[in-house]
Design a protein around this motif. Sequence first.
Motif, PDB file in Angstrom:
ATOM      1  N   LEU A  47       0.822  -1.218   0.000  1.00 32.17           N
ATOM      2  CA  LEU A  47       0.000   0.000   0.000  1.00 32.17           C
ATOM      3  C   LEU A  47       0.846   1.254   0.000  1.00 32.17           C
ATOM      4  N   ILE A  48       1.756   1.359   0.953  1.00 33.66           N
ATOM      5  CA  ILE A  48       2.520   2.596   1.133  1.00 33.66           C
ATOM      6  C   ILE A  48       3.742   2.265   1.992  1.00 33.66           C
ATOM      7  N   SER A  49       4.801   3.038   1.850  1.00 34.10           N
ATOM      8  CA  SER A  49       5.968   2.767   2.687  1.00 34.10           C
ATOM      9  C   SER A  49       5.710   3.280   4.110  1.00 34.10           C
ATOM     10  N   VAL A  50       6.360   2.660   5.045  1.00 30.27           N
ATOM     11  CA  VAL A  50       6.212   3.034   6.458  1.00 30.27           C
ATOM     12  C   VAL A  50       6.532   4.514   6.643  1.00 30.27           C
ATOM     13  N   CYS A 103     -26.145  -0.302  15.751  1.00 30.56           N
ATOM     14  CA  CYS A 103     -24.799  -0.029  15.244  1.00 30.56           C
ATOM     15  C   CYS A 103     -23.944  -1.265  15.489  1.00 30.56           C
ATOM     16  N   THR A 104     -23.305  -1.736  14.443  1.00 31.02           N
ATOM     17  CA  THR A 104     -22.464  -2.928  14.558  1.00 31.02           C
ATOM     18  C   THR A 104     -20.989  -2.533  14.501  1.00 31.02           C
ATOM     19  N   PRO A 105     -20.105  -3.381  15.002  1.00 33.51           N
ATOM     20  CA  PRO A 105     -18.673  -3.093  14.903  1.00 33.51           C
ATOM     21  C   PRO A 105     -18.240  -3.025  13.439  1.00 33.51           C
ATOM     22  N   ILE A 106     -17.145  -2.362  13.188  1.00 30.10           N
ATOM     23  CA  ILE A 106     -16.585  -2.317  11.835  1.00 30.10           C
ATOM     24  C   ILE A 106     -15.515  -3.386  11.696  1.00 30.10           C
ATOM     25  N   ASN A 107     -15.231  -3.759  10.460  1.00 33.36           N
ATOM     26  CA  ASN A 107     -14.225  -4.793  10.209  1.00 33.36           C
ATOM     27  C   ASN A 107     -12.811  -4.234  10.329  1.00 33.36           C
ATOM     28  N   ILE A 108     -11.964  -5.044  10.881  1.00 29.09           N
ATOM     29  CA  ILE A 108     -10.536  -4.737  10.974  1.00 29.09           C
ATOM     30  C   ILE A 108      -9.806  -5.683  10.025  1.00 29.09           C
ATOM     31  N   TYR A 109      -8.883  -5.150   9.263  1.00 27.38           N
ATOM     32  CA  TYR A 109      -8.169  -5.986   8.294  1.00 27.38           C
ATOM     33  C   TYR A 109      -6.719  -6.188   8.715  1.00 27.38           C
ATOM     34  N   GLN A 110      -6.170  -7.230   8.162  1.00 32.64           N
ATOM     35  CA  GLN A 110      -4.806  -7.617   8.528  1.00 32.64           C
ATOM     36  C   GLN A 110      -3.789  -6.916   7.619  1.00 32.64           C
ATOM     37  N   TYR A 111      -2.700  -6.460   8.213  1.00 33.46           N
ATOM     38  CA  TYR A 111      -1.624  -5.888   7.410  1.00 33.46           C
ATOM     39  C   TYR A 111      -0.296  -6.447   7.911  1.00 33.46           C
ATOM     40  N   GLU A 112       0.698  -6.326   7.061  1.00 36.95           N
ATOM     41  CA  GLU A 112       2.064  -6.690   7.456  1.00 36.95           C
ATOM     42  C   GLU A 112       2.999  -5.621   6.918  1.00 36.95           C
ATOM     43  N   VAL A 113       4.175  -5.554   7.499  1.00 36.49           N
ATOM     44  CA  VAL A 113       5.226  -4.680   6.989  1.00 36.49           C
ATOM     45  C   VAL A 113       6.320  -5.566   6.409  1.00 36.49           C
ATOM     46  N   ARG A 114       6.581  -5.399   5.119  1.00 42.34           N
ATOM     47  CA  ARG A 114       7.632  -6.156   4.439  1.00 42.34           C
ATOM     48  C   ARG A 114       8.513  -5.172   3.673  1.00 42.34           C
ATOM     49  N   ASP A 115       9.805  -5.269   3.907  1.00 39.49           N
ATOM     50  CA  ASP A 115      10.765  -4.388   3.229  1.00 39.49           C
ATOM     51  C   ASP A 115      10.320  -2.931   3.302  1.00 39.49           C
ATOM     52  N   ASN A 116       9.909  -2.515   4.478  1.00 43.35           N
ATOM     53  CA  ASN A 116       9.492  -1.135   4.747  1.00 43.35           C
ATOM     54  C   ASN A 116       8.184  -0.740   4.066  1.00 43.35           C
ATOM     55  N   MET A 117       7.488  -1.712   3.489  1.00 46.40           N
ATOM     56  CA  MET A 117       6.186  -1.439   2.887  1.00 46.40           C
ATOM     57  C   MET A 117       5.078  -2.027   3.753  1.00 46.40           C
ATOM     58  N   ILE A 118       4.038  -1.205   3.967  1.00 53.65           N
ATOM     59  CA  ILE A 118       2.856  -1.702   4.662  1.00 53.65           C
ATOM     60  C   ILE A 118       1.940  -2.303   3.600  1.00 53.65           C
ATOM     61  N   GLY A 119       1.467  -3.503   3.853  1.00 49.46           N
ATOM     62  CA  GLY A 119       0.605  -4.145   2.866  1.00 49.46           C
ATOM     63  C   GLY A 119      -0.599  -4.805   3.479  1.00 49.46           C
ATOM     64  N   PHE A 120      -1.655  -4.800   2.709  1.00 52.01           N
ATOM     65  CA  PHE A 120      -2.877  -5.519   3.068  1.00 52.01           C
ATOM     66  C   PHE A 120      -2.598  -7.000   2.847  1.00 52.01           C
ATOM     67  N   VAL A 121      -3.002  -7.819   3.804  1.00 54.32           N
ATOM     68  CA  VAL A 121      -2.764  -9.254   3.706  1.00 54.32           C
ATOM     69  C   VAL A 121      -4.107  -9.960   3.638  1.00 54.32           C
ATOM     70  N   LYS A 122      -4.243 -10.782   2.629  1.00 50.09           N
ATOM     71  CA  LYS A 122      -5.488 -11.527   2.449  1.00 50.09           C
ATOM     72  C   LYS A 122      -5.128 -12.972   2.116  1.00 50.09           C
ATOM     73  N   ASP A 123      -5.835 -13.893   2.739  1.00 51.30           N
ATOM     74  CA  ASP A 123      -5.561 -15.324   2.479  1.00 51.30           C
ATOM     75  C   ASP A 123      -5.907 -15.701   1.052  1.00 51.30           C
TER      76      ASP A 123
END
Length: 107
Positions: free
Chosen positions: A5-8, A87-107
């Motif tokens: 997505l974007i660098s840290v 009102c219901t809770p909102i979804n939280i998504y998984q991310y990881e940081v790889r090589d200084n990049m933040i990324g969305f992680v999806k199975d």
Amino acid sequence: MFYPLISVDELIDGEIKTFDVEGFNFLLIKFENDIHLIENKCGHFGVALADGSLRIDKAIASIVCPEHGISFSLATGEVVNRPYENCTPINIYQYEVRDNMIGFVKD
Ligand code: FES
């Protein structure tokens, strides 16, 4: 699967960034030095949270919906204040940081 997505270094504390990836519309947020990836849709009437504000609510880092002021925990998606019913809770998504990049992680 890792979607960069974007660098840290580019993500500034207090900033809300919007992304559309693989049919998911979400917000990448750095607040109080923690990074969060959350659904861009209020659990009340579905308003976009991208124009919401960040704040500490009851000692919990939260995003406040611009429409009716419901706040959601950035860490869990749970409602922090509850001024309205249906009102219901909102979804939280998984991310990881790889090589200084933040990324969305999806199975
Ligand atoms: S639509 Fe978000 S608080 Fe009502």
